[in-house]
Motif scaffolding. Structure first.
Motif, PDB file in Angstrom:
ATOM      1  N   LEU A 154       0.864  -1.177   0.000  1.00  0.00           N
ATOM      2  CA  LEU A 154       0.000   0.000   0.000  1.00  0.00           C
ATOM      3  C   LEU A 154       0.901   1.227   0.000  1.00  0.00           C
ATOM      4  CD1 LEU A 154      -2.581  -0.901   2.824  1.00  0.00           C
ATOM      5  CD2 LEU A 154      -2.871  -1.215   0.363  1.00  0.00           C
ATOM      6  N   THR A 155       0.580   2.204  -0.826  1.00  0.00           N
ATOM      7  CA  THR A 155       1.326   3.460  -0.819  1.00  0.00           C
ATOM      8  C   THR A 155       0.392   4.574  -0.363  1.00  0.00           C
ATOM      9  OG1 THR A 155       2.788   2.756  -2.598  1.00  0.00           O
ATOM     10  CG2 THR A 155       2.630   5.112  -2.205  1.00  0.00           C
ATOM     11  N   VAL A 156       0.893   5.404   0.548  1.00  0.00           N
ATOM     12  CA  VAL A 156       0.078   6.457   1.145  1.00  0.00           C
ATOM     13  C   VAL A 156       0.616   7.825   0.731  1.00  0.00           C
ATOM     14  CG1 VAL A 156      -0.784   7.456   3.291  1.00  0.00           C
ATOM     15  CG2 VAL A 156      -0.449   4.976   3.116  1.00  0.00           C
ATOM     16  N   TYR A 157      -0.273   8.675   0.252  1.00  0.00           N
ATOM     17  CA  TYR A 157       0.036  10.069  -0.069  1.00  0.00           C
ATOM     18  C   TYR A 157      -0.822  10.948   0.838  1.00  0.00           C
ATOM     19  CZ  TYR A 157       1.777   8.156  -4.529  1.00  0.00           C
ATOM     20  OH  TYR A 157       2.446   7.436  -5.493  1.00  0.00           O
ATOM     21  N   ASP A 158      -0.297  12.102   1.236  1.00  0.00           N
ATOM     22  CA  ASP A 158      -1.148  13.005   2.006  1.00  0.00           C
ATOM     23  C   ASP A 158      -0.800  14.463   1.736  1.00  0.00           C
ATOM     24  OD1 ASP A 158       1.142  13.493   3.505  1.00  0.00           O
ATOM     25  OD2 ASP A 158       0.471  12.389   5.254  1.00  0.00           O
ATOM     26  N   ARG A 159      -1.750  15.308   2.070  1.00  0.00           N
ATOM     27  CA  ARG A 159      -1.584  16.751   1.910  1.00  0.00           C
ATOM     28  C   ARG A 159      -2.379  17.458   3.007  1.00  0.00           C
ATOM     29  NH1 ARG A 159      -0.154  20.104  -2.188  1.00  0.00           N
ATOM     30  NH2 ARG A 159      -0.167  18.397  -3.702  1.00  0.00           N
ATOM     31  N   LYS A 160      -1.732  18.428   3.646  1.00  0.00           N
ATOM     32  CA  LYS A 160      -2.382  19.217   4.686  1.00  0.00           C
ATOM     33  C   LYS A 160      -2.697  20.597   4.135  1.00  0.00           C
ATOM     34  CE  LYS A 160      -1.589  20.983   9.386  1.00  0.00           C
ATOM     35  NZ  LYS A 160      -0.595  21.058  10.494  1.00  0.00           N
ATOM     36  N   GLU A 161      -3.969  20.971   4.222  1.00  0.00           N
ATOM     37  CA  GLU A 161      -4.412  22.285   3.770  1.00  0.00           C
ATOM     38  C   GLU A 161      -5.329  22.873   4.832  1.00  0.00           C
ATOM     39  OE1 GLU A 161      -6.252  21.320   0.051  1.00  0.00           O
ATOM     40  OE2 GLU A 161      -4.439  21.779  -1.083  1.00  0.00           O
ATOM     41  N   SER A 162      -4.930  24.004   5.398  1.00  0.00           N
ATOM     42  CA  SER A 162      -5.703  24.640   6.461  1.00  0.00           C
ATOM     43  C   SER A 162      -5.898  23.639   7.599  1.00  0.00           C
ATOM     44  CB  SER A 162      -7.040  25.146   5.904  1.00  0.00           C
ATOM     45  OG  SER A 162      -7.749  25.867   6.878  1.00  0.00           O
ATOM     46  N   ASP A 163      -7.142  23.300   7.935  1.00  0.00           N
ATOM     47  CA  ASP A 163      -7.383  22.383   9.054  1.00  0.00           C
ATOM     48  C   ASP A 163      -7.803  20.998   8.577  1.00  0.00           C
ATOM     49  OD1 ASP A 163      -9.868  23.104   8.077  1.00  0.00           O
ATOM     50  OD2 ASP A 163     -10.835  23.050  10.038  1.00  0.00           O
ATOM     51  N   ILE A 164      -7.496  20.654   7.312  1.00  0.00           N
ATOM     52  CA  ILE A 164      -7.877  19.353   6.760  1.00  0.00           C
ATOM     53  C   ILE A 164      -6.640  18.617   6.261  1.00  0.00           C
ATOM     54  CG2 ILE A 164      -9.124  18.156   4.920  1.00  0.00           C
ATOM     55  CD1 ILE A 164     -11.269  20.204   5.041  1.00  0.00           C
ATOM     56  N   ILE A 165      -6.534  17.343   6.638  1.00  0.00           N
ATOM     57  CA  ILE A 165      -5.513  16.459   6.074  1.00  0.00           C
ATOM     58  C   ILE A 165      -6.219  15.469   5.153  1.00  0.00           C
ATOM     59  CG2 ILE A 165      -3.776  14.697   6.528  1.00  0.00           C
ATOM     60  CD1 ILE A 165      -3.284  15.995   9.228  1.00  0.00           C
ATOM     61  N   ARG A 166      -5.865  15.508   3.876  1.00  0.00           N
ATOM     62  CA  ARG A 166      -6.406  14.546   2.917  1.00  0.00           C
ATOM     63  C   ARG A 166      -5.353  13.474   2.653  1.00  0.00           C
ATOM     64  NH1 ARG A 166      -8.444  19.489   1.126  1.00  0.00           N
ATOM     65  NH2 ARG A 166     -10.731  19.541   0.985  1.00  0.00           N
ATOM     66  N   THR A 167      -5.805  12.230   2.645  1.00  0.00           N
ATOM     67  CA  THR A 167      -4.915  11.093   2.431  1.00  0.00           C
ATOM     68  C   THR A 167      -5.442  10.245   1.282  1.00  0.00           C
ATOM     69  OG1 THR A 167      -4.326  11.021   4.782  1.00  0.00           O
ATOM     70  CG2 THR A 167      -3.903   9.045   3.487  1.00  0.00           C
ATOM     71  N   TRP A 168      -4.504   9.772   0.454  1.00  0.00           N
ATOM     72  CA  TRP A 168      -4.848   8.904  -0.670  1.00  0.00           C
ATOM     73  C   TRP A 168      -4.076   7.599  -0.520  1.00  0.00           C
ATOM     74  CZ3 TRP A 168      -3.797  14.058  -0.846  1.00  0.00           C
ATOM     75  CH2 TRP A 168      -4.816  14.900  -1.297  1.00  0.00           C
ATOM     76  N   VAL A 169      -4.791   6.486  -0.529  1.00  0.00           N
ATOM     77  CA  VAL A 169      -4.171   5.168  -0.381  1.00  0.00           C
ATOM     78  C   VAL A 169      -4.245   4.436  -1.711  1.00  0.00           C
ATOM     79  CG1 VAL A 169      -4.184   2.988   0.868  1.00  0.00           C
ATOM     80  CG2 VAL A 169      -4.855   5.097   2.042  1.00  0.00           C
ATOM     81  N   VAL A 170      -3.091   3.955  -2.166  1.00  0.00           N
ATOM     82  CA  VAL A 170      -2.992   3.253  -3.445  1.00  0.00           C
ATOM     83  C   VAL A 170      -2.613   1.795  -3.189  1.00  0.00           C
ATOM     84  CG1 VAL A 170      -1.768   3.125  -5.642  1.00  0.00           C
ATOM     85  CG2 VAL A 170      -2.302   5.361  -4.637  1.00  0.00           C
ATOM     86  N   PRO A 171      -3.414   0.845  -3.669  1.00  0.00           N
ATOM     87  CA  PRO A 171      -3.086  -0.576  -3.478  1.00  0.00           C
ATOM     88  C   PRO A 171      -2.118  -1.073  -4.543  1.00  0.00           C
ATOM     89  CG  PRO A 171      -5.196  -0.400  -4.570  1.00  0.00           C
ATOM     90  CD  PRO A 171      -4.724   1.017  -4.319  1.00  0.00           C
ATOM     91  N   ASN A 172      -0.854  -0.631  -4.463  1.00  0.00           N
ATOM     92  CA  ASN A 172       0.090  -0.972  -5.522  1.00  0.00           C
ATOM     93  C   ASN A 172       0.500  -2.444  -5.507  1.00  0.00           C
ATOM     94  OD1 ASN A 172       1.437   0.576  -3.179  1.00  0.00           O
ATOM     95  ND2 ASN A 172       3.093  -0.722  -3.927  1.00  0.00           N
ATOM     96  N   GLY A 173       0.095  -3.179  -4.462  1.00  0.00           N
ATOM     97  CA  GLY A 173       0.312  -4.619  -4.460  1.00  0.00           C
ATOM     98  C   GLY A 173      -0.690  -5.375  -5.310  1.00  0.00           C
ATOM     99  N   PHE A 174      -1.723  -4.689  -5.777  1.00  0.00           N
ATOM    100  CA  PHE A 174      -2.713  -5.240  -6.692  1.00  0.00           C
ATOM    101  C   PHE A 174      -2.290  -4.891  -8.116  1.00  0.00           C
ATOM    102  CE2 PHE A 174      -6.539  -4.599  -9.276  1.00  0.00           C
ATOM    103  CZ  PHE A 174      -7.189  -5.808  -9.104  1.00  0.00           C
ATOM    104  N   PRO A 175      -2.395  -5.781  -9.112  1.00  0.00           N
ATOM    105  CA  PRO A 175      -3.198  -7.007  -9.120  1.00  0.00           C
ATOM    106  C   PRO A 175      -2.459  -8.285  -8.728  1.00  0.00           C
ATOM    107  CG  PRO A 175      -2.507  -6.506 -11.345  1.00  0.00           C
ATOM    108  CD  PRO A 175      -1.973  -5.393 -10.477  1.00  0.00           C
TER     109      PRO A 175
END
Length: 218
Positions: A27-48
């Motif tokens: 699993l690869t995790v990306y994130d970004r903090k903007e103001s009072d929100i943290i957005r995270t994106w999870v990529v299942p790079n172990g698939f397929p």
């Protein structure tokens, strides 16, 4: 600090445009903090190669970003997984090579038929329309990574599924039943005193060894 978590499916490289790359395993995790929100994106790079990363990435996310680049068996498997896990909120986009009628046929009768269709250049802007989803109750944290950090000890990464976790909380690890204490909490590499569902967190734990913790543990 509020949190929003997305799973990125289909063409996984689009996640490079969303945030800073962090933990990389199957699993690869990306994130970004903007103001009072943290957005995270999870990529299942172990698939397929393996189905487990796909299911795990979907499970730890509230929302879906599905960029379809081809209509192959792997696209079908991702559609089935999203429908099985009832991920009802998301956006779907596709490349110009994809036949829209065939795609519509594949998602008909699944949760994906209600996803908002977005042109690929507009995906980043569309992400701002997704709001944090809170879930009150006794704290529960699902683990997706665990490390032995020199000078720190056992560190787990995961998502707060429910409630609020505080520094120095005494919790119980499941399925072992071992009592653990939260020594420290990090969000987006910043030390914090507490984290509220659905935050992604790094927890330093006392009372348990790294080899006693596995992905999917609570």
């Amino acid at each position: 600090m509020r949190s929003i978590n997305f799973v990125v499916l289909g063409e996984q490289t689009i996640a490079n445009d969303f945030g800073k790359k962090g933990t990389v395993t199957d699993l690869t995790v990306y994130d970004r903090k903007e103001s009072d929100i943290i957005r995270t994106w999870v990529v299942p790079n172990g698939f397929p190669e393996k189905i487990q990363p796909l299911l795990q990435a979907i499970n730890i996310s509230e929302y879906v970003i599905f960029y379809v680049a081809s209509l192959d068996r792997y696209t079908g498997e991702q559609i089935l997984a999203l429908d099985m896990l009832k991920k009802k909120d998301g956006i779907i986009s596709y490349s110009y090579e994809v036949d829209e009628n065939r795609l519509n046929s594949m998602i008909k009768g699944t949760v994906l038929q209600n996803y908002k269709k977005v042109n690929s250049p507009d995906i980043k802007e569309e992400l701002t329309n997704f709001l944090p989803i809170l879930n009150d109750g006794a704290v529960q944290i699902v683990v997706d990574h665990c490390f032995d950090v020199k000078g720190v000890g056992t560190v787990v990464l995961g998502k707060v599924l429910q409630g609020t976790v505080n520094q120095y909380d005494n919790l119980k690890h499941l399925p072992s039943g071992v009592d653990v204490m939260v020594k420290s909490i990090q969000m987006h590499d910043d030390d914090v005193k507490q984290a509220v569902c659905p935050a992604r967190v790094g927890l330093s734990l006392k009372g348990i060894k790294p080899d006693e913790v596995g992905r999917g543990d609570i």
